[in-house]
Design a protein around this motif. Structure first.
Motif, PDB file in Angstrom:
ATOM      1  N   UNK A 115       0.447  -0.924  -0.291  1.00  0.00           N
ATOM      2  CA  UNK A 115      -0.354  -0.143   0.406  1.00  0.00           C
ATOM      3  C   UNK A 115       0.914   1.287  -0.239  1.00  0.00           C
ATOM      4  N   UNK A 116       2.095   1.533   0.900  1.00  0.00           N
ATOM      5  CA  UNK A 116       2.669   2.878   0.912  1.00  0.00           C
ATOM      6  C   UNK A 116       3.574   2.880  -0.041  1.00  0.00           C
ATOM      7  N   UNK A 117       3.977   1.664  -1.140  1.00  0.00           N
ATOM      8  CA  UNK A 117       4.680   1.686  -2.367  1.00  0.00           C
ATOM      9  C   UNK A 117       3.848   2.427  -2.992  1.00  0.00           C
ATOM     10  N   UNK A 118       2.474   1.652  -3.260  1.00  0.00           N
ATOM     11  CA  UNK A 118       1.473   2.344  -4.150  1.00  0.00           C
ATOM     12  C   UNK A 118       1.420   3.630  -4.072  1.00  0.00           C
ATOM     13  N   UNK A 119       1.132   4.238  -3.163  1.00  0.00           N
ATOM     14  CA  UNK A 119       1.165   5.326  -3.071  1.00  0.00           C
ATOM     15  C   UNK A 119       2.269   6.582  -3.548  1.00  0.00           C
ATOM     16  N   UNK A 120       3.296   6.025  -2.435  1.00  0.00           N
ATOM     17  CA  UNK A 120       4.533   6.808  -3.116  1.00  0.00           C
ATOM     18  C   UNK A 120       4.857   6.530  -4.823  1.00  0.00           C
ATOM     19  N   UNK A 121       4.656   5.756  -5.621  1.00  0.00           N
ATOM     20  CA  UNK A 121       4.269   5.454  -6.574  1.00  0.00           C
ATOM     21  C   UNK A 121       3.871   6.357  -6.947  1.00  0.00           C
ATOM     22  N   UNK A 122       2.481   6.470  -6.930  1.00  0.00           N
ATOM     23  CA  UNK A 122       1.557   7.517  -7.724  1.00  0.00           C
ATOM     24  C   UNK A 122       1.933   8.707  -7.664  1.00  0.00           C
ATOM     25  N   UNK A 123       2.188   9.038  -6.568  1.00  0.00           N
ATOM     26  CA  UNK A 123       2.840  10.680  -5.928  1.00  0.00           C
ATOM     27  C   UNK A 123       3.763  10.610  -6.997  1.00  0.00           C
ATOM     28  N   UNK A 124       4.626  10.179  -6.838  1.00  0.00           N
ATOM     29  CA  UNK A 124       6.618  10.174  -7.619  1.00  0.00           C
ATOM     30  C   UNK A 124       5.616  10.721  -9.470  1.00  0.00           C
ATOM     31  N   UNK A 125       4.253   9.324  -9.834  1.00  0.00           N
ATOM     32  CA  UNK A 125       4.512   9.272 -10.895  1.00  0.00           C
ATOM     33  C   UNK A 125       3.814  10.912 -11.530  1.00  0.00           C
ATOM     34  N   UNK A 126       2.728  11.428 -10.665  1.00  0.00           N
ATOM     35  CA  UNK A 126       2.318  12.555 -10.764  1.00  0.00           C
ATOM     36  C   UNK A 126       2.847  13.615 -10.809  1.00  0.00           C
ATOM     37  N   UNK A 127       4.015  13.934  -9.598  1.00  0.00           N
ATOM     38  CA  UNK A 127       4.690  14.812  -9.610  1.00  0.00           C
ATOM     39  C   UNK A 127       5.922  15.102 -10.944  1.00  0.00           C
ATOM     40  N   UNK A 128       6.371  13.882 -10.770  1.00  0.00           N
ATOM     41  CA  UNK A 128       7.226  14.036 -12.461  1.00  0.00           C
ATOM     42  C   UNK A 128       6.658  14.243 -13.773  1.00  0.00           C
ATOM     43  N   UNK A 129       5.058  13.741 -14.161  1.00  0.00           N
ATOM     44  CA  UNK A 129       4.873  14.086 -15.413  1.00  0.00           C
ATOM     45  C   UNK A 129       4.301  15.739 -14.877  1.00  0.00           C
ATOM     46  N   UNK A 130       3.940  16.568 -14.438  1.00  0.00           N
ATOM     47  CA  UNK A 130       3.114  17.851 -13.780  1.00  0.00           C
ATOM     48  C   UNK A 130       4.486  18.837 -14.458  1.00  0.00           C
ATOM     49  N   UNK A 131       4.677  18.272 -12.787  1.00  0.00           N
ATOM     50  CA  UNK A 131       6.916  18.920 -12.895  1.00  0.00           C
ATOM     51  C   UNK A 131       7.678  19.616 -14.058  1.00  0.00           C
ATOM     52  N   UNK A 132       7.972  18.059 -15.319  1.00  0.00           N
ATOM     53  CA  UNK A 132       7.986  18.585 -16.498  1.00  0.00           C
ATOM     54  C   UNK A 132       7.400  18.793 -17.472  1.00  0.00           C
ATOM     55  N   UNK A 133       5.691  18.434 -17.440  1.00  0.00           N
ATOM     56  CA  UNK A 133       5.138  19.355 -18.543  1.00  0.00           C
ATOM     57  C   UNK A 133       5.331  20.237 -18.167  1.00  0.00           C
ATOM     58  N   UNK A 134       5.292  21.277 -16.873  1.00  0.00           N
ATOM     59  CA  UNK A 134       6.036  22.885 -17.214  1.00  0.00           C
ATOM     60  C   UNK A 134       7.065  22.770 -17.559  1.00  0.00           C
ATOM     61  N   UNK A 135       7.931  21.811 -17.581  1.00  0.00           N
ATOM     62  CA  UNK A 135       9.558  22.045 -17.999  1.00  0.00           C
ATOM     63  C   UNK A 135      10.066  21.875 -18.763  1.00  0.00           C
ATOM     64  N   UNK A 136       9.667  20.972 -19.906  1.00  0.00           N
ATOM     65  CA  UNK A 136       9.759  20.778 -21.308  1.00  0.00           C
ATOM     66  C   UNK A 136       9.562  21.515 -21.912  1.00  0.00           C
ATOM     67  N   UNK A 137       8.829  22.417 -21.876  1.00  0.00           N
ATOM     68  CA  UNK A 137       8.905  23.321 -23.266  1.00  0.00           C
ATOM     69  C   UNK A 137       9.910  24.536 -22.982  1.00  0.00           C
ATOM     70  N   UNK A 138      10.578  24.768 -21.145  1.00  0.00           N
ATOM     71  CA  UNK A 138      11.357  25.771 -20.481  1.00  0.00           C
ATOM     72  C   UNK A 138      12.903  24.946 -21.343  1.00  0.00           C
ATOM     73  N   UNK A 139      13.218  23.610 -21.169  1.00  0.00           N
ATOM     74  CA  UNK A 139      13.906  23.096 -21.536  1.00  0.00           C
ATOM     75  C   UNK A 139      14.608  23.590 -23.272  1.00  0.00           C
ATOM     76  N   UNK A 140      13.961  23.029 -24.081  1.00  0.00           N
ATOM     77  CA  UNK A 140      13.374  23.125 -25.370  1.00  0.00           C
ATOM     78  C   UNK A 140      14.242  24.453 -25.988  1.00  0.00           C
ATOM     79  N   UNK A 141      13.075  25.207 -25.611  1.00  0.00           N
ATOM     80  CA  UNK A 141      13.944  26.914 -25.592  1.00  0.00           C
ATOM     81  C   UNK A 141      15.473  27.099 -24.943  1.00  0.00           C
TER      82      UNK A 141
END
Length: 212
Positions: A115-141
């Motif tokens: 249960x703890x692993x599922x919660x941790x990994x779910x949070x990790x994937x969501x945070x990783x996706x949305x932060x990188x969605x913000x940073x990807x356009x900046x990164x290409x520029x």
């Protein structure tokens, strides 16, 4: 007739014994789920190590560039910005790695561990996706400016910015579109399979506990 009845009774006893020998017990199922969890943890640790190496390499590379390229203030500022963006990721993945390495998977605490692993990994994937969605356009520029400096040797402090705006905006838009599809694929490859395996193991463990 007696021999036939005796043979039938003997066969029933043998069949019952054979079924008992090949029956998978609750303990055996839990043991198998424990092994699957440990296997998922091993692969998860490997992927987190990879993320740490990527972040550390980026910080070191741009740190060296910021120190060596002293004649271009704009490029130095760019390098520092990249380092500042990457350092929190470096710390975050280090914390996740420490958490995963500290887990002791046993059949006794398997349910809470999953249960703890599922919660941790779910949070990790969501945070990783949305932060990188913000940073990807900046990164290409930023990548375009780094290319002009490192490959072309152009002093970006002296760039005609009025001519660069359109180029950077196009890079920003392309980075957003490509970043979305790339991140979906990348997260699925790096973490999605492990999350799916852990959820399946948790569901099976619940089924075993209900059946017991």
């Amino acid at each position: 007739m007696m021999n036939l009845d005796s043979l039938k009774d003997t066969w029933k006893v043998y069949a019952a014994q054979a079924a008992a020998e090949h029956q998978v017990t609750e303990h055996q199922i839990t043991g198998l789920l424990k092994a699957r969890t440990e296997n998922a943890l091993t692969k998860l640790r490997r992927n987190i190590y990879f993320e740490l190496v990527v972040q550390a390499f980026t910080v070191i590379l741009f740190g060296v560039c910021a120190v060596l390229v002293k004649e271009d203030t704009a490029f130095q500022v760019l390098c520092v910005v990249v380092m500042v963006v990457c350092l929190p990721f470096l710390g975050y993945f280090w914390a996740r790695l420490s958490y995963v390495k500290g887990l002791n998977v046993t059949t006794a605490n398997l349910r809470s561990t999953l249960r703890n692993l599922i919660e941790m990994l779910t949070g990790l994937t969501k945070l990783y996706f949305w932060t990188n969605m913000l940073l990807a356009p900046i990164g290409l520029a930023v990548g375009q400016l780094a290319y002009l400096k490192l490959a072309k040797g152009i002093n970006i402090s002296h760039l005609p910015w009025e001519q660069m705006y359109l180029r950077l905006i196009i890079g920003f838009v392309i980075g957003a579109v490509l970043g979305y599809f790339f991140l979906k694929w990348y997260i699925r490859q790096m973490f999605g399979g492990h999350l799916k395996a852990l959820k399946a193991a948790y569901s099976e463990l619940e089924s075993v506990e209900v059946a017991a």
